[in-house]
Design a protein around this motif. Structure first.
Motif, mmCIF file in Angstrom:
data_model
loop_
_atom_site.group_PDB
_atom_site.id
_atom_site.type_symbol
_atom_site.label_atom_id
_atom_site.label_comp_id
_atom_site.label_asym_id
_atom_site.label_seq_id
_atom_site.Cartn_x
_atom_site.Cartn_y
_atom_site.Cartn_z
ATOM 1 N N THR A 89 46.626 49.785 54.071
ATOM 2 C CA THR A 89 46.213 49.440 52.708
ATOM 3 C C THR A 89 46.829 50.455 51.745
ATOM 4 O O THR A 89 47.192 51.576 52.143
ATOM 5 C CB THR A 89 44.681 49.505 52.548
ATOM 6 N N VAL A 90 46.913 50.062 50.488
ATOM 7 C CA VAL A 90 47.485 50.947 49.471
ATOM 8 C C VAL A 90 46.735 52.279 49.475
ATOM 9 O O VAL A 90 47.327 53.360 49.495
ATOM 10 C CB VAL A 90 47.425 50.262 48.090
ATOM 11 N N PRO B 132 47.753 55.935 44.436
ATOM 12 C CA PRO B 132 47.806 54.523 44.857
ATOM 13 C C PRO B 132 48.834 53.731 44.053
ATOM 14 O O PRO B 132 49.451 52.799 44.574
ATOM 15 C CB PRO B 132 46.383 54.024 44.592
ATOM 16 N N THR B 133 49.041 54.108 42.806
ATOM 17 C CA THR B 133 50.027 53.372 41.988
ATOM 18 C C THR B 133 51.426 53.486 42.593
ATOM 19 O O THR B 133 52.218 52.537 42.549
ATOM 20 C CB THR B 133 50.070 53.970 40.561
ATOM 21 N N TYR C 159 55.132 48.706 47.535
ATOM 22 C CA TYR C 159 54.819 47.414 48.150
ATOM 23 C C TYR C 159 55.323 46.272 47.270
ATOM 24 O O TYR C 159 55.821 45.264 47.760
ATOM 25 C CB TYR C 159 53.308 47.273 48.389
ATOM 26 N N ASN C 160 55.171 46.456 45.975
ATOM 27 C CA ASN C 160 55.612 45.382 45.082
ATOM 28 C C ASN C 160 57.128 45.201 45.137
ATOM 29 O O ASN C 160 57.637 44.085 45.167
ATOM 30 C CB ASN C 160 55.145 45.665 43.652
ATOM 31 N N ALA C 161 57.848 46.323 45.193
ATOM 32 C CA ALA C 161 59.317 46.236 45.276
ATOM 33 C C ALA C 161 59.712 45.497 46.560
ATOM 34 O O ALA C 161 60.624 44.652 46.549
ATOM 35 C CB ALA C 161 59.913 47.647 45.256
ATOM 36 N N LEU C 162 59.023 45.786 47.642
ATOM 37 C CA LEU C 162 59.347 45.122 48.913
ATOM 38 C C LEU C 162 58.982 43.635 48.868
ATOM 39 O O LEU C 162 59.672 42.789 49.442
ATOM 40 C CB LEU C 162 58.580 45.800 50.065
ATOM 41 N N ARG C 163 57.897 43.339 48.145
ATOM 42 C CA ARG C 163 57.457 41.943 48.026
ATOM 43 C C ARG C 163 58.486 41.131 47.253
ATOM 44 O O ARG C 163 58.890 40.049 47.662
ATOM 45 C CB ARG C 163 56.094 41.903 47.318
ATOM 46 N N SER D 105 48.837 40.683 49.605
ATOM 47 C CA SER D 105 48.385 41.873 48.876
ATOM 48 C C SER D 105 46.867 41.847 48.891
ATOM 49 O O SER D 105 46.248 40.934 49.463
ATOM 50 C CB SER D 105 48.898 41.849 47.432
ATOM 51 N N GLY D 106 46.275 42.833 48.261
ATOM 52 C CA GLY D 106 44.816 42.868 48.109
ATOM 53 C C GLY D 106 44.117 42.899 49.444
ATOM 54 O O GLY D 106 44.589 43.511 50.400
ATOM 55 N N ARG D 107 42.989 42.169 49.518
ATOM 56 C CA ARG D 107 42.161 42.261 50.720
ATOM 57 C C ARG D 107 42.826 41.651 51.947
ATOM 58 O O ARG D 107 42.562 42.037 53.073
ATOM 59 C CB ARG D 107 40.803 41.601 50.467
#
Ligand SMILES: Cc1ncc(COP(=O)(O)O)c(C=O)c1O
Length: 442
Positions: free
Chosen positions: A38-39, A50-51, A57-61, A69-71
Protein backbone atom coordinates in the motif's frame (compact mmCIF):
# COMPACT_ATOMS: atom_id res chain seq x y z
CA UNK A 1 -1.75 -12.62 -5.09
CA UNK A 2 -0.35 -11.16 -1.89
CA UNK A 3 1.61 -7.99 -1.39
CA UNK A 4 5.01 -8.47 -2.87
CA UNK A 5 7.56 -9.14 -0.13
CA UNK A 6 10.33 -10.85 -2.07
CA UNK A 7 11.33 -7.77 -4.06
CA UNK A 8 12.73 -4.78 -2.23
CA UNK A 9 11.42 -1.61 -3.83
CA UNK A 10 13.93 1.20 -3.37
CA UNK A 11 14.14 4.93 -3.94
CA UNK A 12 13.65 8.30 -2.28
CA UNK A 13 11.93 10.19 -5.09
CA UNK A 14 8.84 9.26 -7.07
CA UNK A 15 11.01 8.73 -10.10
CA UNK A 16 13.44 6.41 -8.31
CA UNK A 17 10.61 4.36 -6.80
CA UNK A 18 8.88 4.00 -10.17
CA UNK A 19 12.17 2.99 -11.80
CA UNK A 20 12.82 0.40 -9.09
CA UNK A 21 9.38 -1.16 -9.64
CA UNK A 22 9.80 -1.08 -13.40
CA UNK A 23 13.10 -2.88 -13.13
CA UNK A 24 11.50 -5.49 -10.83
CA UNK A 25 8.83 -6.12 -13.48
CA UNK A 26 11.29 -6.09 -16.33
CA UNK A 27 13.63 -8.60 -14.68
CA UNK A 28 10.72 -10.91 -13.81
CA UNK A 29 11.11 -10.48 -10.04
CA UNK A 30 7.72 -8.75 -9.86
CA UNK A 31 5.08 -10.76 -11.68
CA UNK A 32 1.82 -9.89 -13.39
CA UNK A 33 -1.02 -10.06 -10.87
CA UNK A 34 1.24 -9.28 -7.92
CA UNK A 35 -0.01 -6.66 -5.49
CA UNK A 36 2.35 -3.84 -4.56
CA UNK A 37 2.56 -2.61 -0.96
CA UNK A 38 0.00 0.00 0.00
CA UNK A 39 1.07 3.60 -0.47
CA UNK A 40 1.28 4.08 3.30
CA UNK A 41 3.25 0.90 3.96
CA UNK A 42 5.81 1.62 1.27
CA UNK A 43 6.12 5.26 2.29
CA UNK A 44 6.81 4.22 5.89
CA UNK A 45 9.41 1.66 4.83
CA UNK A 46 11.23 4.03 2.46
CA UNK A 47 10.81 6.97 4.86
CA UNK A 48 9.23 9.18 2.22
CA UNK A 49 5.90 10.92 2.15
CA UNK A 50 2.83 9.01 0.91
CA UNK A 51 2.50 11.63 -1.83
CA UNK A 52 5.87 10.53 -3.25
CA UNK A 53 4.81 6.88 -3.42
CA UNK A 54 1.39 7.82 -4.81
CA UNK A 55 3.12 9.82 -7.56
CA UNK A 56 5.32 6.82 -8.40
CA UNK A 57 2.31 4.49 -8.57
CA UNK A 58 0.42 6.96 -10.69
CA UNK A 59 3.30 7.28 -13.17
CA UNK A 60 3.39 3.49 -13.49
CA UNK A 61 -0.39 3.36 -13.90
CA UNK A 62 -0.40 5.90 -16.72
CA UNK A 63 2.33 3.92 -18.46
CA UNK A 64 0.25 0.74 -18.25
CA UNK A 65 2.60 -1.16 -15.92
CA UNK A 66 0.16 -1.45 -13.02
CA UNK A 67 -3.55 -1.02 -12.43
CA UNK A 68 -5.89 -0.41 -9.52
CA UNK A 69 -5.53 1.85 -6.53
CA UNK A 70 -7.05 2.58 -3.15
CA UNK A 71 -8.40 -0.29 -1.10
CA UNK A 72 -8.25 -2.78 -3.98
CA UNK A 73 -4.51 -2.18 -4.10
CA UNK A 74 -2.09 -1.53 -6.93
CA UNK A 75 -1.46 -4.62 -9.04
CA UNK A 76 1.19 -5.37 -11.67
CA UNK A 77 -0.35 -5.76 -15.13
CA UNK A 78 -0.20 -9.26 -16.57
CA UNK A 79 1.49 -8.15 -19.77
CA UNK A 80 2.88 -4.69 -19.25
CA UNK A 81 4.35 -2.83 -22.22
CA UNK A 82 7.86 -3.98 -21.37
CA UNK A 83 10.02 -6.76 -22.74
CA UNK A 84 9.64 -9.39 -20.01
CA UNK A 85 9.43 -13.17 -19.86
CA UNK A 86 6.86 -14.80 -22.17
CA UNK A 87 3.43 -14.90 -20.54
CA UNK A 88 2.45 -17.94 -22.54
CA UNK A 89 5.61 -19.96 -23.15
CA UNK A 90 5.28 -22.38 -26.06
CA UNK A 91 3.97 -25.82 -25.04
CA UNK A 92 6.59 -28.30 -23.86
CA UNK A 93 8.04 -30.36 -26.70
CA UNK A 94 6.02 -33.45 -27.45
CA UNK A 95 2.66 -31.97 -26.41
CA UNK A 96 -0.11 -31.63 -29.00
CA UNK A 97 -0.50 -27.86 -29.27
CA UNK A 98 -4.18 -27.05 -28.80
CA UNK A 99 -3.26 -23.88 -26.96
CA UNK A 100 -2.12 -21.21 -29.35
CA UNK A 101 -5.37 -20.02 -30.91
CA UNK A 102 -3.85 -19.90 -34.39
CA UNK A 103 -5.06 -21.29 -37.72
CA UNK A 104 -4.07 -24.68 -39.13
CA UNK A 105 -1.06 -23.96 -41.39
CA UNK A 106 -2.35 -26.67 -43.76
CA UNK A 107 -5.53 -24.63 -44.33
CA UNK A 108 -3.76 -21.38 -45.28
CA UNK A 109 -3.25 -20.61 -48.97
CA UNK A 110 0.40 -21.33 -49.89
CA UNK A 111 2.37 -18.08 -50.16
CA UNK A 112 4.96 -19.08 -52.71
CA UNK A 113 2.93 -18.55 -55.92
CA UNK A 114 1.97 -15.05 -54.79
CA UNK A 115 5.52 -14.17 -53.80
CA UNK A 116 6.60 -15.21 -57.29
CA UNK A 117 4.02 -12.86 -58.77
CA UNK A 118 5.24 -9.71 -56.95
CA UNK A 119 6.62 -7.33 -59.58
CA UNK A 120 9.91 -6.80 -57.73
CA UNK A 121 9.87 -3.02 -58.18
CA UNK A 122 10.95 -1.62 -54.80
CA UNK A 123 8.45 0.66 -53.10
CA UNK A 124 9.64 4.11 -52.12
CA UNK A 125 8.91 7.10 -49.92
CA UNK A 126 6.08 9.06 -51.41
CA UNK A 127 4.10 6.07 -52.68
CA UNK A 128 0.45 6.20 -51.61
CA UNK A 129 0.22 4.65 -48.12
CA UNK A 130 -2.50 2.19 -49.04
CA UNK A 131 -2.47 0.09 -52.19
CA UNK A 132 -5.60 1.02 -54.18
CA UNK A 133 -6.13 -2.59 -55.28
CA UNK A 134 -6.22 -3.78 -51.66
CA UNK A 135 -8.53 -0.98 -50.55
CA UNK A 136 -10.85 -1.67 -53.49
CA UNK A 137 -11.09 -5.37 -52.64
CA UNK A 138 -11.60 -4.58 -48.95
CA UNK A 139 -14.34 -2.08 -49.77
CA UNK A 140 -16.13 -4.66 -51.88
CA UNK A 141 -16.01 -7.20 -49.02
CA UNK A 142 -17.22 -4.70 -46.42
CA UNK A 143 -20.04 -3.47 -48.64
CA UNK A 144 -21.25 -6.97 -49.41
CA UNK A 145 -21.46 -7.51 -45.64
CA UNK A 146 -23.51 -4.34 -45.14
CA UNK A 147 -20.61 -2.36 -43.65
CA UNK A 148 -20.08 1.20 -44.84
CA UNK A 149 -16.74 1.37 -46.63
CA UNK A 150 -16.25 5.01 -47.59
CA UNK A 151 -13.18 5.28 -45.34
CA UNK A 152 -10.69 2.44 -45.06
CA UNK A 153 -7.34 2.16 -43.31
CA UNK A 154 -4.75 -0.57 -43.75
CA UNK A 155 -3.06 -1.49 -40.48
CA UNK A 156 -0.98 -4.29 -38.99
CA UNK A 157 -3.51 -6.81 -37.72
CA UNK A 158 -6.65 -6.67 -35.64
CA UNK A 159 -4.96 -5.72 -32.38
CA UNK A 160 -3.09 -2.89 -34.05
CA UNK A 161 -6.40 -1.48 -35.22
CA UNK A 162 -7.95 -1.86 -31.76
CA UNK A 163 -5.02 0.01 -30.23
CA UNK A 164 -5.03 2.77 -32.82
CA UNK A 165 -8.77 3.38 -32.54
CA UNK A 166 -8.59 3.44 -28.74
CA UNK A 167 -5.70 5.89 -28.86
CA UNK A 168 -7.57 8.06 -31.33
CA UNK A 169 -10.50 8.53 -28.96
CA UNK A 170 -9.83 7.35 -25.43
CA UNK A 171 -7.64 8.67 -22.61
CA UNK A 172 -5.91 6.85 -19.73
CA UNK A 173 -8.39 6.13 -16.96
CA UNK A 174 -11.36 5.93 -19.34
CA UNK A 175 -13.63 2.91 -19.08
CA UNK A 176 -13.88 0.47 -21.99
CA UNK A 177 -16.60 -2.21 -22.15
CA UNK A 178 -15.27 -5.62 -23.15
CA UNK A 179 -16.77 -9.06 -23.49
CA UNK A 180 -16.24 -11.38 -20.52
CA UNK A 181 -14.47 -13.68 -21.20
CA UNK A 182 -12.37 -11.82 -23.75
CA UNK A 183 -9.25 -12.40 -25.81
CA UNK A 184 -6.20 -11.95 -23.55
CA UNK A 185 -4.52 -9.81 -26.19
CA UNK A 186 -7.34 -7.28 -25.95
CA UNK A 187 -7.39 -7.33 -22.13
CA UNK A 188 -3.62 -6.89 -21.91
CA UNK A 189 -3.66 -4.11 -24.48
CA UNK A 190 -6.43 -2.24 -22.71
CA UNK A 191 -4.47 -2.54 -19.44
CA UNK A 192 -1.27 -1.36 -21.11
CA UNK A 193 -3.11 1.74 -22.35
CA UNK A 194 -4.09 2.45 -18.72
CA UNK A 195 -7.78 2.00 -19.51
CA UNK A 196 -10.27 0.45 -17.13
CA UNK A 197 -12.27 -2.55 -18.34
CA UNK A 198 -15.96 -2.99 -17.65
CA UNK A 199 -16.88 -6.62 -18.35
CA UNK A 200 -20.03 -7.40 -20.32
CA UNK A 201 -21.60 -10.85 -19.95
CA UNK A 202 -21.87 -12.94 -23.10
CA UNK A 203 -23.58 -16.09 -24.26
CA UNK A 204 -23.26 -18.00 -27.54
CA UNK A 205 -24.85 -15.07 -29.42
CA UNK A 206 -22.47 -12.45 -28.06
CA UNK A 207 -22.90 -9.70 -25.46
CA UNK A 208 -26.14 -9.68 -23.46
CA UNK A 209 -28.06 -6.50 -24.27
CA UNK A 210 -29.12 -5.76 -20.69
CA UNK A 211 -25.59 -6.15 -19.42
CA UNK A 212 -24.22 -3.95 -22.18
CA UNK A 213 -26.74 -1.31 -21.18
CA UNK A 214 -25.52 -1.53 -17.58
CA UNK A 215 -21.86 -1.21 -18.65
CA UNK A 216 -22.53 1.79 -20.88
CA UNK A 217 -24.57 3.48 -18.18
CA UNK A 218 -21.50 3.24 -15.95
CA UNK A 219 -19.79 5.56 -18.40
CA UNK A 220 -17.87 3.26 -20.76
CA UNK A 221 -16.47 5.37 -23.58
CA UNK A 222 -15.84 2.50 -25.99
CA UNK A 223 -17.06 -1.03 -26.63
CA UNK A 224 -14.93 -3.78 -28.15
CA UNK A 225 -17.01 -6.57 -29.70
CA UNK A 226 -15.97 -9.72 -31.53
CA UNK A 227 -18.87 -10.24 -33.95
CA UNK A 228 -17.86 -13.84 -34.71
CA UNK A 229 -15.16 -16.33 -33.68
CA UNK A 230 -15.26 -14.81 -30.22
CA UNK A 231 -12.14 -15.83 -28.39
CA UNK A 232 -12.29 -17.87 -26.19
CA UNK A 233 -16.02 -18.79 -26.24
CA UNK A 234 -16.71 -19.12 -29.98
CA UNK A 235 -19.75 -16.84 -29.68
CA UNK A 236 -21.11 -15.22 -32.83
CA UNK A 237 -23.74 -12.50 -33.15
CA UNK A 238 -27.08 -13.51 -34.65
CA UNK A 239 -29.56 -11.07 -36.20
CA UNK A 240 -31.82 -10.96 -33.16
CA UNK A 241 -29.01 -10.21 -30.70
CA UNK A 242 -27.48 -7.69 -33.08
CA UNK A 243 -30.80 -5.81 -33.24
CA UNK A 244 -31.01 -5.75 -29.43
CA UNK A 245 -27.44 -4.51 -29.11
CA UNK A 246 -27.94 -1.83 -31.77
CA UNK A 247 -30.96 -0.66 -29.84
CA UNK A 248 -28.94 -0.36 -26.62
CA UNK A 249 -26.05 1.36 -28.40
CA UNK A 250 -28.44 3.88 -29.95
CA UNK A 251 -28.94 5.28 -26.44
CA UNK A 252 -25.19 6.01 -26.24
CA UNK A 253 -24.32 7.71 -29.53
CA UNK A 254 -20.97 8.99 -28.29
CA UNK A 255 -19.61 5.52 -27.46
CA UNK A 256 -16.86 4.38 -29.82
CA UNK A 257 -17.73 0.97 -31.27
CA UNK A 258 -14.83 -1.30 -32.22
CA UNK A 259 -15.65 -4.55 -34.03
CA UNK A 260 -12.80 -7.07 -34.02
CA UNK A 261 -13.46 -9.42 -36.94
CA UNK A 262 -10.12 -11.15 -36.49
CA UNK A 263 -11.11 -14.40 -38.21
CA UNK A 264 -13.17 -12.96 -41.07
CA UNK A 265 -14.20 -15.47 -43.71
CA UNK A 266 -13.00 -18.58 -41.86
CA UNK A 267 -15.06 -17.83 -38.75
CA UNK A 268 -17.89 -20.10 -39.82
CA UNK A 269 -20.58 -17.51 -39.06
CA UNK A 270 -21.94 -14.64 -41.14
CA UNK A 271 -20.51 -11.14 -40.84
CA UNK A 272 -22.96 -9.12 -38.75
CA UNK A 273 -22.26 -5.54 -37.81
CA UNK A 274 -23.52 -3.16 -35.14
CA UNK A 275 -21.89 -0.21 -36.87
CA UNK A 276 -24.75 1.08 -39.05
CA UNK A 277 -25.49 4.75 -38.38
CA UNK A 278 -22.99 5.15 -35.55
CA UNK A 279 -20.95 8.31 -35.15
CA UNK A 280 -17.64 6.78 -34.11
CA UNK A 281 -16.93 3.22 -35.15
CA UNK A 282 -14.41 0.90 -36.70
CA UNK A 283 -14.74 -2.63 -38.03
CA UNK A 284 -11.41 -4.34 -38.47
CA UNK A 285 -10.96 -7.45 -40.55
CA UNK A 286 -7.64 -9.17 -40.14
CA UNK A 287 -6.16 -11.73 -42.52
CA UNK A 288 -4.33 -13.47 -39.63
CA UNK A 289 -6.65 -16.46 -39.39
CA UNK A 290 -7.63 -16.73 -43.06
CA UNK A 291 -4.38 -16.01 -44.94
CA UNK A 292 -1.79 -16.28 -42.17
CA UNK A 293 -0.83 -14.47 -38.96
CA UNK A 294 2.61 -13.51 -40.24
CA UNK A 295 1.20 -11.23 -42.92
CA UNK A 296 0.30 -8.72 -40.18
CA UNK A 297 -2.28 -7.06 -42.38
CA UNK A 298 -5.79 -5.95 -41.59
CA UNK A 299 -8.22 -3.57 -43.20
CA UNK A 300 -10.36 -1.28 -41.13
CA UNK A 301 -13.55 0.45 -42.16
CA UNK A 302 -14.80 3.28 -40.01
CA UNK A 303 -16.25 6.75 -39.85
CA UNK A 304 -14.18 9.37 -41.64
CA UNK A 305 -12.84 10.99 -38.45
CA UNK A 306 -11.71 7.73 -36.86
CA UNK A 307 -10.03 6.52 -40.04
CA UNK A 308 -8.33 9.90 -40.58
CA UNK A 309 -6.97 9.90 -37.04
CA UNK A 310 -5.74 6.31 -37.30
CA UNK A 311 -4.07 6.82 -40.67
CA UNK A 312 -2.68 10.21 -39.69
CA UNK A 313 -1.03 8.85 -36.57
CA UNK A 314 0.20 5.76 -38.40
CA UNK A 315 1.79 7.97 -41.06
CA UNK A 316 3.95 9.63 -38.38
CA UNK A 317 5.36 6.40 -36.95
CA UNK A 318 5.45 3.21 -39.01
CA UNK A 319 4.36 5.39 -42.02
CA UNK A 320 2.50 2.58 -43.80
CA UNK A 321 2.05 -1.19 -43.86
CA UNK A 322 4.74 -2.64 -46.13
CA UNK A 323 3.54 -2.53 -49.73
CA UNK A 324 5.03 -5.97 -50.21
CA UNK A 325 2.54 -7.33 -47.67
CA UNK A 326 -0.32 -5.25 -49.03
CA UNK A 327 0.39 -6.54 -52.56
CA UNK A 328 0.53 -10.13 -51.32
CA UNK A 329 -2.85 -9.86 -49.62
CA UNK A 330 -4.38 -8.10 -52.63
CA UNK A 331 -3.06 -10.86 -54.92
CA UNK A 332 -4.45 -13.57 -52.65
CA UNK A 333 -7.84 -11.87 -52.39
CA UNK A 334 -8.00 -11.29 -56.15
CA UNK A 335 -7.21 -14.93 -56.99
CA UNK A 336 -10.42 -16.66 -58.14
CA UNK A 337 -9.31 -19.82 -56.27
CA UNK A 338 -9.14 -18.12 -52.89
CA UNK A 339 -12.85 -18.08 -51.96
CA UNK A 340 -13.03 -21.88 -52.32
CA UNK A 341 -9.91 -22.33 -50.17
CA UNK A 342 -11.31 -20.06 -47.46
CA UNK A 343 -14.65 -21.85 -47.59
CA UNK A 344 -12.87 -25.19 -47.19
CA UNK A 345 -11.04 -23.83 -44.13
CA UNK A 346 -14.28 -22.49 -42.62
CA UNK A 347 -16.04 -25.84 -43.18
CA UNK A 348 -13.10 -27.81 -41.77
CA UNK A 349 -12.96 -25.69 -38.63
CA UNK A 350 -16.72 -26.09 -38.21
CA UNK A 351 -16.37 -29.89 -38.52
CA UNK A 352 -13.55 -29.90 -35.97
CA UNK A 353 -15.54 -27.80 -33.51
CA UNK A 354 -18.57 -30.03 -33.92
CA UNK A 355 -16.56 -33.26 -33.61
CA UNK A 356 -15.02 -32.10 -30.34
CA UNK A 357 -18.28 -30.79 -28.88
CA UNK A 358 -20.03 -34.07 -29.76
CA UNK A 359 -17.20 -36.21 -28.42
CA UNK A 360 -17.25 -34.27 -25.14
CA UNK A 361 -21.05 -34.64 -24.94
CA UNK A 362 -20.55 -38.44 -24.91
CA UNK A 363 -18.90 -37.95 -21.52
CA UNK A 364 -21.55 -35.52 -20.32
CA UNK A 365 -19.19 -32.57 -20.76
CA UNK A 366 -20.81 -29.44 -22.12
CA UNK A 367 -18.71 -27.30 -24.43
CA UNK A 368 -19.25 -24.08 -26.37
CA UNK A 369 -17.94 -23.22 -29.79
CA UNK A 370 -20.42 -21.77 -32.22
CA UNK A 371 -17.75 -20.29 -34.48
CA UNK A 372 -14.02 -19.73 -34.79
CA UNK A 373 -10.96 -21.68 -33.81
CA UNK A 374 -11.64 -22.41 -30.15
CA UNK A 375 -13.95 -24.45 -27.96
CA UNK A 376 -14.58 -23.43 -24.37
CA UNK A 377 -15.28 -25.94 -21.61
CA UNK A 378 -16.41 -24.88 -18.15
CA UNK A 379 -14.30 -26.57 -15.47
CA UNK A 380 -14.00 -25.90 -11.76
CA UNK A 381 -10.22 -26.12 -11.44
CA UNK A 382 -8.52 -24.71 -14.50
CA UNK A 383 -4.89 -25.22 -13.53
CA UNK A 384 -5.45 -28.78 -12.32
CA UNK A 385 -7.18 -29.73 -15.58
CA UNK A 386 -4.51 -28.05 -17.72
CA UNK A 387 -1.77 -29.91 -15.81
CA UNK A 388 -3.59 -33.23 -16.00
CA UNK A 389 -4.06 -32.79 -19.75
CA UNK A 390 -0.37 -31.92 -20.18
CA UNK A 391 0.47 -35.19 -18.43
CA UNK A 392 -1.67 -36.93 -21.07
CA UNK A 393 0.09 -35.12 -23.92
CA UNK A 394 -2.26 -32.21 -24.64
CA UNK A 395 -1.46 -28.50 -24.34
CA UNK A 396 -4.58 -26.41 -23.70
CA UNK A 397 -5.07 -22.98 -22.11
CA UNK A 398 -6.45 -22.17 -18.67
CA UNK A 399 -9.27 -19.67 -18.89
CA UNK A 400 -7.92 -17.44 -16.11
CA UNK A 401 -6.26 -14.91 -18.36
CA UNK A 402 -9.43 -14.53 -20.48
CA UNK A 403 -11.84 -13.93 -17.64
CA UNK A 404 -12.73 -10.89 -15.62
CA UNK A 405 -15.76 -11.97 -13.61
CA UNK A 406 -17.02 -14.93 -15.65
CA UNK A 407 -16.79 -18.56 -14.54
CA UNK A 408 -13.72 -20.78 -14.86
CA UNK A 409 -13.03 -22.82 -17.97
CA UNK A 410 -10.42 -24.04 -20.39
CA UNK A 411 -9.85 -23.05 -24.01
CA UNK A 412 -9.13 -25.70 -26.60
CA UNK A 413 -7.88 -24.55 -29.98
CA UNK A 414 -9.48 -26.93 -32.46
CA UNK A 415 -7.78 -25.64 -35.59
CA UNK A 416 -5.54 -28.71 -35.94
CA UNK A 417 -7.63 -31.22 -33.96
CA UNK A 418 -8.78 -33.66 -36.62
CA UNK A 419 -12.20 -35.22 -36.04
CA UNK A 420 -10.54 -38.65 -35.54
CA UNK A 421 -8.59 -37.31 -32.55
CA UNK A 422 -11.59 -35.71 -30.86
CA UNK A 423 -12.64 -38.95 -29.13
CA UNK A 424 -9.21 -39.49 -27.57
CA UNK A 425 -9.05 -35.88 -26.42
CA UNK A 426 -12.54 -36.09 -24.91
CA UNK A 427 -11.72 -39.31 -23.03
CA UNK A 428 -8.58 -37.70 -21.60
CA UNK A 429 -10.44 -34.54 -20.65
CA UNK A 430 -13.18 -36.52 -18.94
CA UNK A 431 -10.52 -38.24 -16.81
CA UNK A 432 -8.74 -34.96 -16.14
CA UNK A 433 -11.92 -33.24 -15.00
CA UNK A 434 -13.01 -36.17 -12.84
CA UNK A 435 -9.89 -38.03 -11.79
CA UNK A 436 -10.73 -41.73 -11.34
CA UNK A 437 -9.70 -41.90 -7.69
CA UNK A 438 -11.97 -39.02 -6.78
CA UNK A 439 -14.86 -40.32 -8.87
CA UNK A 440 -14.59 -43.70 -7.13
CA UNK A 441 -14.48 -42.28 -3.65
CA UNK A 442 -17.39 -39.93 -4.35
C1 LIG B 1 -10.39 -11.82 -30.74
C2 LIG B 1 -9.03 -11.65 -31.34
N1 LIG B 1 -8.64 -10.44 -31.76
C3 LIG B 1 -7.44 -10.25 -32.31
C4 LIG B 1 -6.55 -11.28 -32.45
C5 LIG B 1 -5.22 -11.00 -33.05
O1 LIG B 1 -5.37 -10.75 -34.40
P1 LIG B 1 -4.22 -10.10 -35.27
O2 LIG B 1 -3.20 -11.16 -35.49
O3 LIG B 1 -4.90 -9.71 -36.51
O4 LIG B 1 -3.70 -8.94 -34.50
C6 LIG B 1 -6.90 -12.56 -32.03
C7 LIG B 1 -5.97 -13.69 -32.17
O5 LIG B 1 -6.28 -14.80 -31.88
C8 LIG B 1 -8.17 -12.74 -31.45
O6 LIG B 1 -8.55 -13.93 -31.02
Amino acid sequence: MNVSVHYQIRGHSGNQIATSIESGIQSGRLHGGERLPTVRALAARLRVSPTTVAAAYNALRVRGLVHGSGRRGTVVNRRPPLLTHAVFPPPAPGLRNLADGGPDPALLPPLRPYLARLDGIPGKYGDAENRPALVELAARQFKSDGIAAESIAVVSGALDAVERVLQAHIRPGDVVAVEDPSYTGVLDLVAALALVTEPVKIDDSGPLAADLNRALKLGAKALIVTPRAQNPSGAALDRKRAAELRHVLAGFPEVVLIEDDHAGPVAGAPAITLSGGRERWATVRSVSKSLGPDLRVSVMAGDATTVARVQGRQSLGPRWVSHILQDLVAAMWADPQTPALLERAAVTYAERRRALIEALAQYGIEARGRSGLNVWVAVAEEAAVVNAMAAKGWAIRAGESYRIKSAAGIRVTISTLKSDDAGGFAADLAESIRPRSRAQSA
